[in-house]
Design a protein around this motif. Structure first.
Motif, PDB file in Angstrom:
ATOM      1  N   THR A 124       0.858  -1.173   0.000  1.00 36.51           N
ATOM      2  CA  THR A 124       0.000   0.000   0.000  1.00 36.51           C
ATOM      3  C   THR A 124       0.895   1.225   0.000  1.00 36.51           C
ATOM      4  O   THR A 124       1.586   1.502   0.969  1.00 36.51           O
ATOM      5  CB  THR A 124      -0.891   0.026   1.258  1.00 36.51           C
ATOM      6  OG1 THR A 124      -1.547  -1.219   1.343  1.00 36.51           O
ATOM      7  CG2 THR A 124      -1.904   1.141   1.172  1.00 36.51           C
ATOM      8  N   TYR A 127      -1.826   6.010   2.121  1.00 30.96           N
ATOM      9  CA  TYR A 127      -2.925   5.787   3.060  1.00 30.96           C
ATOM     10  C   TYR A 127      -3.865   6.967   2.956  1.00 30.96           C
ATOM     11  O   TYR A 127      -3.434   8.109   2.793  1.00 30.96           O
ATOM     12  CB  TYR A 127      -2.398   5.691   4.491  1.00 30.96           C
ATOM     13  CG  TYR A 127      -1.492   4.520   4.724  1.00 30.96           C
ATOM     14  CD1 TYR A 127      -2.012   3.246   4.951  1.00 30.96           C
ATOM     15  CD2 TYR A 127      -0.115   4.694   4.718  1.00 30.96           C
ATOM     16  CE1 TYR A 127      -1.167   2.168   5.158  1.00 30.96           C
ATOM     17  CE2 TYR A 127       0.732   3.616   4.923  1.00 30.96           C
ATOM     18  CZ  TYR A 127       0.201   2.354   5.146  1.00 30.96           C
ATOM     19  OH  TYR A 127       1.028   1.305   5.345  1.00 30.96           O
ATOM     20  N   GLN A 128      -5.157   6.671   3.077  1.00 36.53           N
ATOM     21  CA  GLN A 128      -6.127   7.737   2.952  1.00 36.53           C
ATOM     22  C   GLN A 128      -7.184   7.617   4.037  1.00 36.53           C
ATOM     23  O   GLN A 128      -7.613   6.517   4.400  1.00 36.53           O
ATOM     24  CB  GLN A 128      -6.788   7.663   1.570  1.00 36.53           C
ATOM     25  CG  GLN A 128      -7.612   8.900   1.290  1.00 36.53           C
ATOM     26  CD  GLN A 128      -7.996   9.007  -0.178  1.00 36.53           C
ATOM     27  OE1 GLN A 128      -7.616   8.168  -0.994  1.00 36.53           O
ATOM     28  NE2 GLN A 128      -8.755  10.034  -0.498  1.00 36.53           N
ATOM     29  N   ARG A 133      -4.432  12.372   2.977  1.00 29.79           N
ATOM     30  CA  ARG A 133      -3.695  11.338   2.271  1.00 29.79           C
ATOM     31  C   ARG A 133      -2.210  11.453   2.609  1.00 29.79           C
ATOM     32  O   ARG A 133      -1.672  12.562   2.640  1.00 29.79           O
ATOM     33  CB  ARG A 133      -3.906  11.544   0.767  1.00 29.79           C
ATOM     34  CG  ARG A 133      -3.370  10.434  -0.115  1.00 29.79           C
ATOM     35  CD  ARG A 133      -3.359  10.888  -1.566  1.00 29.79           C
ATOM     36  NE  ARG A 133      -4.690  11.201  -2.064  1.00 29.79           N
ATOM     37  CZ  ARG A 133      -5.470  10.318  -2.714  1.00 29.79           C
ATOM     38  NH1 ARG A 133      -5.041   9.100  -2.932  1.00 29.79           N
ATOM     39  NH2 ARG A 133      -6.663  10.676  -3.134  1.00 29.79           N
ATOM     40  N   GLU A 159       1.375   8.338  10.406  1.00 30.46           N
ATOM     41  CA  GLU A 159       1.380   7.112   9.595  1.00 30.46           C
ATOM     42  C   GLU A 159       0.851   5.934  10.418  1.00 30.46           C
ATOM     43  O   GLU A 159       0.041   5.136   9.943  1.00 30.46           O
ATOM     44  CB  GLU A 159       2.792   6.803   9.083  1.00 30.46           C
ATOM     45  CG  GLU A 159       2.826   5.569   8.181  1.00 30.46           C
ATOM     46  CD  GLU A 159       4.228   5.166   7.735  1.00 30.46           C
ATOM     47  OE1 GLU A 159       5.152   5.998   7.785  1.00 30.46           O
ATOM     48  OE2 GLU A 159       4.386   3.996   7.330  1.00 30.46           O
ATOM     49  N   MET A 162      -2.865   6.258  10.816  1.00 31.55           N
ATOM     50  CA  MET A 162      -3.571   6.018   9.556  1.00 31.55           C
ATOM     51  C   MET A 162      -3.570   4.547   9.177  1.00 31.55           C
ATOM     52  O   MET A 162      -4.525   4.042   8.609  1.00 31.55           O
ATOM     53  CB  MET A 162      -2.980   6.870   8.439  1.00 31.55           C
ATOM     54  CG  MET A 162      -3.397   8.320   8.609  1.00 31.55           C
ATOM     55  SD  MET A 162      -3.012   9.357   7.206  1.00 31.55           S
ATOM     56  CE  MET A 162      -4.276   8.935   6.029  1.00 31.55           C
ATOM     57  N   ARG A 163      -2.458   3.871   9.494  1.00 26.34           N
ATOM     58  CA  ARG A 163      -2.414   2.425   9.211  1.00 26.34           C
ATOM     59  C   ARG A 163      -3.465   1.697  10.028  1.00 26.34           C
ATOM     60  O   ARG A 163      -3.928   0.622   9.663  1.00 26.34           O
ATOM     61  CB  ARG A 163      -1.012   1.870   9.505  1.00 26.34           C
ATOM     62  CG  ARG A 163      -0.106   2.058   8.309  1.00 26.34           C
ATOM     63  CD  ARG A 163       1.333   1.599   8.486  1.00 26.34           C
ATOM     64  NE  ARG A 163       1.621   0.719   9.588  1.00 26.34           N
ATOM     65  CZ  ARG A 163       2.686   0.840  10.366  1.00 26.34           C
ATOM     66  NH1 ARG A 163       3.550   1.821  10.186  1.00 26.34           N
ATOM     67  NH2 ARG A 163       2.901  -0.006  11.329  1.00 26.34           N
TER      68      ARG A 163
END
Ligand code: CA
Length: 225
Positions: A124, A127-128, A133, A159, A162-163
């Protein structure tokens, strides 16, 4: 992404750690083989950078022990040009790739990224969450059409959230994943970074993405609040 470096040359270990951290990796270092194997067993890493000639236990033994135990964490082995061991042997013991010393940091970084891609750990690319984003490779962060400048650590915290978008992450989970193994400071440091992120990511916009779940931690709202 979490990397373990097992390397007894402190100068090399420090340089690699510094470089990877600047690329938003979280890095732990072990200076001998025994500690290295212990840390690799104790914690999940995305990549292990493993020197061969180490006090305590050599890199081949560490690699073999991990593979025997069914641990297939990608391993990049560091080999010496005129050492008594050769590179083919590194691959025989179950390493995924090797790099001959002395190496430049950019080459090491490229190999680490290639291993992550190969193992499917970085398939991936972006990430959004809502209109937010991030791209961990270029370290670009945008909200809608707006570029948001983040420091390395801010980016690493974001990050991680978001993950795991939609899940509540406690301060200690964030700390464990974003700060290095040796960090023994105040876990409230996480609050400071959340505050910075909110100021940059949420305050200028209508919808709030980072939610505080009282007594539990933080949650990044995938719908964008
Ligand atoms: Ca060594």
């Amino acid at each position: 992404m979490r990397v373990l470096i097992v390397e007894d040359e402190k100068r090399v270990a420090a340089a690699v750690k510094r470089g990877l951290e600047a690329e938003a990796f979280t890095v732990d270092v072990a200076f001998d083989g025994t500690d290295g194997l212990w840390m690799a067993t104790e914690r999940r890493y995305d990549v292990i950078v493993l020197d061969i000639m180490l006090p305590g236990m050599n890199g081949y033994k560490i690699c073999e022990s991990l593979r025997t135990a069914g641990d297939w964490t990608p391993i990049l082995m560091l080999t010496a040009k005129d050492g008594e061991y050769d590179q083919a042997e590194a691959l025989d013991t179950g390493a995924d790739d090797y790099l001959t010393k002395p190496f430049s940091f950019v080459v090491l970084l490229a190999r680490v990224r290639a291993l992550l891609r190969r193992s499917g750990r970085s398939e991936t690319v972006t990430y959004q969450a809502g209109d937010l984003r991030i791209d961990p490779v270029t370290r670009r962060c945008t909200r809608g059409e707006t570029d948001v400048e983040l420091t390395t650590r801010e980016f690493a915290v974001l990050e991680f959230l978001m993950r795991r978008a939609g899940e509540v992450m406690s301060k200690s989970e964030i700390l464990d994943n974003v700060w290095d193994f040796a960090f023994e400071g105040d876990p409230n440091i996480v609050e400071v970074y959340i505050r910075h992120l909110r100021k940059k990511l949420d305050e200028p916009f209508d919808r709030q993405l980072i939610q505080t779940i009282r007594g539990a931690g933080y949650r990044l709202d995938p719908e964008g609040g």
